[in-house]
Scaffold this active site. Structure first.
Site, mmCIF file in Angstrom:
data_model
loop_
_atom_site.group_PDB
_atom_site.id
_atom_site.type_symbol
_atom_site.label_atom_id
_atom_site.label_comp_id
_atom_site.label_asym_id
_atom_site.label_seq_id
_atom_site.Cartn_x
_atom_site.Cartn_y
_atom_site.Cartn_z
ATOM 1 N N GLY A 136 -3.351 5.501 36.759
ATOM 2 C CA GLY A 136 -2.260 6.366 37.207
ATOM 3 C C GLY A 136 -2.103 6.320 38.713
ATOM 4 O O GLY A 136 -1.011 6.078 39.236
ATOM 5 N N GLY A 149 -3.647 9.663 29.575
ATOM 6 C CA GLY A 149 -3.561 10.730 30.582
ATOM 7 C C GLY A 149 -3.720 10.055 31.919
ATOM 8 O O GLY A 149 -4.823 9.647 32.278
ATOM 9 N N HIS A 150 -2.627 9.870 32.638
ATOM 10 C CA HIS A 150 -2.653 9.143 33.905
ATOM 11 C C HIS A 150 -2.438 10.122 35.054
ATOM 12 O O HIS A 150 -1.383 10.742 35.156
ATOM 13 C CB HIS A 150 -1.588 8.040 33.905
HETATM 14 P P1 GDP Z 1 -6.139 6.649 34.100
HETATM 15 O O1 GDP Z 1 -6.045 7.130 32.697
HETATM 16 O O2 GDP Z 1 -6.631 5.259 34.199
HETATM 17 O O3 GDP Z 1 -4.867 6.854 34.873
HETATM 18 O O4 GDP Z 1 -7.250 7.559 34.802
HETATM 19 P P2 GDP Z 1 -7.361 9.167 34.694
HETATM 20 O O5 GDP Z 1 -6.271 9.765 35.476
HETATM 21 O O6 GDP Z 1 -7.519 9.582 33.290
HETATM 22 O O7 GDP Z 1 -8.780 9.390 35.364
HETATM 23 C C1 GDP Z 1 -9.059 8.962 36.654
HETATM 24 C C2 GDP Z 1 -9.511 10.172 37.484
HETATM 25 O O8 GDP Z 1 -10.080 9.727 38.690
HETATM 26 C C3 GDP Z 1 -8.353 11.076 37.875
HETATM 27 O O9 GDP Z 1 -8.830 12.395 37.953
HETATM 28 C C4 GDP Z 1 -7.974 10.571 39.274
HETATM 29 O O10 GDP Z 1 -7.377 11.585 40.072
HETATM 30 C C5 GDP Z 1 -9.338 10.200 39.814
HETATM 31 N N1 GDP Z 1 -9.351 9.093 40.781
HETATM 32 C C6 GDP Z 1 -8.615 7.943 40.779
HETATM 33 N N2 GDP Z 1 -9.020 7.130 41.776
HETATM 34 C C7 GDP Z 1 -10.026 7.752 42.412
HETATM 35 C C8 GDP Z 1 -10.890 7.405 43.501
HETATM 36 O O11 GDP Z 1 -10.823 6.317 44.070
HETATM 37 N N3 GDP Z 1 -11.851 8.313 43.864
HETATM 38 C C9 GDP Z 1 -11.995 9.513 43.220
HETATM 39 N N4 GDP Z 1 -12.961 10.322 43.621
HETATM 40 N N5 GDP Z 1 -11.189 9.871 42.190
HETATM 41 C C10 GDP Z 1 -10.248 9.006 41.785
HETATM 42 P P1 IMO Z 2 -5.807 6.392 29.408
HETATM 43 O O1 IMO Z 2 -4.469 5.699 29.328
HETATM 44 C C1 IMO Z 2 -9.711 7.008 27.611
HETATM 45 C C2 IMO Z 2 -9.946 6.867 23.262
HETATM 46 C C3 IMO Z 2 -10.275 8.144 22.524
HETATM 47 C C4 IMO Z 2 -11.023 7.575 21.331
HETATM 48 C C5 IMO Z 2 -10.246 6.299 21.036
HETATM 49 C C6 IMO Z 2 -9.193 6.452 19.943
HETATM 50 O O2 IMO Z 2 -5.756 7.733 30.023
HETATM 51 O O3 IMO Z 2 -6.827 5.494 29.989
HETATM 52 P P2 IMO Z 2 -6.791 7.608 19.910
HETATM 53 O O4 IMO Z 2 -6.381 9.023 20.167
HETATM 54 O O5 IMO Z 2 -6.162 6.622 20.810
HETATM 55 O O6 IMO Z 2 -6.664 7.202 18.481
HETATM 56 O O7 IMO Z 2 -8.383 7.586 20.211
HETATM 57 O O8 IMO Z 2 -9.622 5.930 22.240
HETATM 58 N N1 IMO Z 2 -8.775 6.953 24.172
HETATM 59 C C7 IMO Z 2 -8.879 6.971 25.500
HETATM 60 N N2 IMO Z 2 -9.956 7.012 26.303
HETATM 61 N N3 IMO Z 2 -8.475 6.945 28.159
HETATM 62 C C8 IMO Z 2 -7.384 6.885 27.374
HETATM 63 O O9 IMO Z 2 -6.148 6.682 27.867
HETATM 64 C C9 IMO Z 2 -7.550 6.938 25.973
HETATM 65 N N4 IMO Z 2 -6.705 6.927 24.927
HETATM 66 C C10 IMO Z 2 -7.475 6.923 23.825
HETATM 67 O O10 IMO Z 2 -11.081 8.984 23.301
HETATM 68 O O11 IMO Z 2 -12.319 7.206 21.712
HETATM 69 MG MG MG Z 3 -6.708 8.717 31.525
#
Ligand code: GDP
Ligand code: IMO
Ligand code: MG
Length: 431
Positions: free
Chosen positions: A16, A39-40
């Protein structure tokens, strides 16, 4: 040049933030697989946004956002997400396109998701994703375009409800109370809110050709074909999903850049093998420092050291041109930092990521150890703010996986990053 940003681990790598940052220079941002299981997170000037269905790039007022055909769309959540962003003064609906071929997630998919979890737990997000793809491939899915024809939509929902009700009753001895009129009326109300956004998105992208960023959801190890099956999501969340998910021919991507996002360590949510998982105070420290709690479900994420065997698998199968390494700052506090360079099973050394769960569940990681740098890299935006010992760590990663680390992220804030010159990488592959 078009750009593809993918998760190189088990999701939540920081896609994200990276997409929000890099999409500034693109006109169109496309999500093409998965649904609201994603969840981005992006933090912009202290304000946090978590996007589930919309492409993260939509947060720039100039970008066009696309929900392509490979996604499964929960219209109820989509409308809520759109309205939340619009309430902050950012227009969405006049620059969002939704594929008429995308499949819908309806309330009974979520019911089925939780029942399926009772037998053989995967630890899903319970967003109905698996069942929506399940019915899609069973040729019982309902697509966005079906909403144009109310009678057709009604009869498709009726068939689905009868099928799912019977399945639930026979397999799980569960009855559920869903009134067809409620499902249909609610869907039509939601459709009314977004119907002007619905187009043939592959035609749009084919005509557009350039200036497009593709935003992967989940990560390579959650890909249904090359991940840790069956502990995966139900879509192709690696580069394999691009063509089918966008409806674009494979050739379309031949000149695109492919970058994989990886944390400087590893996390996963839900069940399934995780060779470098740390169930001790070190894992706890990673979780606390990294704020490792799910963006969609709030579940604590399992944490462990960086697994280079798994990362190299992602580099190879996605054809990555480079790695974007996030959350380096989380490692600032550690005395010792380890990376997994092979797996060991009794006296056998395994260097390729295995398909077999029996192997993955039994292997022990072989670690290389690094001395921690014990200095803050938080918010670093300049090479000089990265200590020598951290460079040793980064250099080892890129040498092992055979592609350069092109960007470092050191904070959740969108503008805290370092772009590393690709030319400075010599390409030695010691892995
Ligand atoms: P995504 O699903 O790949 O978009 O990642 P998520 O948003 O689910 O989880 C990444 C988490 O790490 C979020 O809470 C971001 O705000 C945080 N984040 C991303 N880059 C960095 C970083 O370089 N340092 C720290 N401390 N947090 C980060
Ligand atoms: P982002 O885009 C991390 C995981 C779930 C579970 C498996 C199957 O934020 O990186 P589902 O609901 O897709 O059938 O669940 O995949 N999972 C993720 N884990 N980041 C995600 O998305 C995920 N989307 C699904 O936790 O293990
Ligand atoms: Mg995520």
């Amino acid at each position: 040049m078009n750009l593809v940003i993918l998760g190189a681990q088990w999701g939540d790598e920081g896609k994200g933030k990276v997409v929000a940052l890099l999409s500034e220079n693109y006109e169109v941002v496309v999500r093409y697989q998965g649904g609201s299981n994603a969840g981005h997170t992006v933090v912009i000037n202290g304000e946090k946004f978590i996007l589930h269905l919309l492409p993260t790039g939509i947060l720039h007022p100039h970008t066009v956002g696309i929900i392509a055909q490979g996604m499964v769309v929960d219209l109820e959540l989509l409308v809520k997400e759109i309205k939340e962003i619009e309430s902050k003064g950012l227009r969405v609906r006049d620059r969002l396109f939704i594929s008429d071929r995308a499949h819908l997630v309806l309330p009974y998919h979520k019911i089925l998701d939780s029942l399926l979890e009772r037998k053989g737990k995967i630890g899903t997000t319970l967003r109905g994703i698996g069942p929506a793809y399940m019915l899609k491939y069973a040729r019982k899915g309902i697509r966005v375009c079906d909403l144009w024809d109310k009678d057709r939509f009604y009869s498709l929902v009726k068939d689905n409800l009868e099928f799912v009700e019977e399945l639930c009753k026979k397999v799980y001895c569960e009855n559920f109370e869903l009134k067809i009129e409620e499902v249909v009326d609610r869907s039509l109300e939601n459709f009314e809110e977004v119907k002007d956004c619905v187009i043939d998105t592959s035609q749009y992208l084919l005509e557009k050709r350039e200036g497009i960023l593709f935003e992967g959801a989940q990560g390579t190890l959650l890909d249904v074909d090359i991940g840790t099956y069956p502990y995966v999501t139900s879509s192709n969340s690696s580069a394999l999903g691009l063509s089918a998910g966008t409806g674009l021919p494979p050739k379309f991507f031949s000149k695109a850049k492919f970058y994989g996002v990886s944390k400087a360590y590893t996390t996963r949510v839900g069940e399934g093998p995780f060779p470098t998982e740390l169930k001790d105070s070190t894992g706890e420290l990673l979780r606390e420092r990294g704020g490792e709690y799910g963006s969609t479900t709030g579940r604590p994420r399992r944490c462990g050291w960086l697994d280079l065997v798994a990362l190299k698998h992602a580099v190879r199968l996605n054809g990555l041109d480079g790695i974007i390494l996030t959350k380096l700052d989380v490692l600032d506090a550690f005395e010792e930092i380890k990376v997994c360079v092979a797996y060991q099973l009794e006296d056998r050394i395994i260097e390729n990521f295995p398909a077999s769960l029996t192997l993955l569940e039994k292997v022990k990681p072989v670690y290389k150890s690094f001395e921690g740098w014990k200095e803050s890299t938080y918010g670093a935006v300049d090479r000089r703010e990265i200590p020598k010992k951290a460079w040793d760590y980064i250099n080892f990663i890129q040498e092992y996986v055979g592609v350069p680390v092109v960007m470092l992220s050191t904070s959740p804030e969108k503008d805290k990053y370092l772009w590393l010159e690709e030319e400075s990488y010599e390409g030695a592959n010691i892995g």
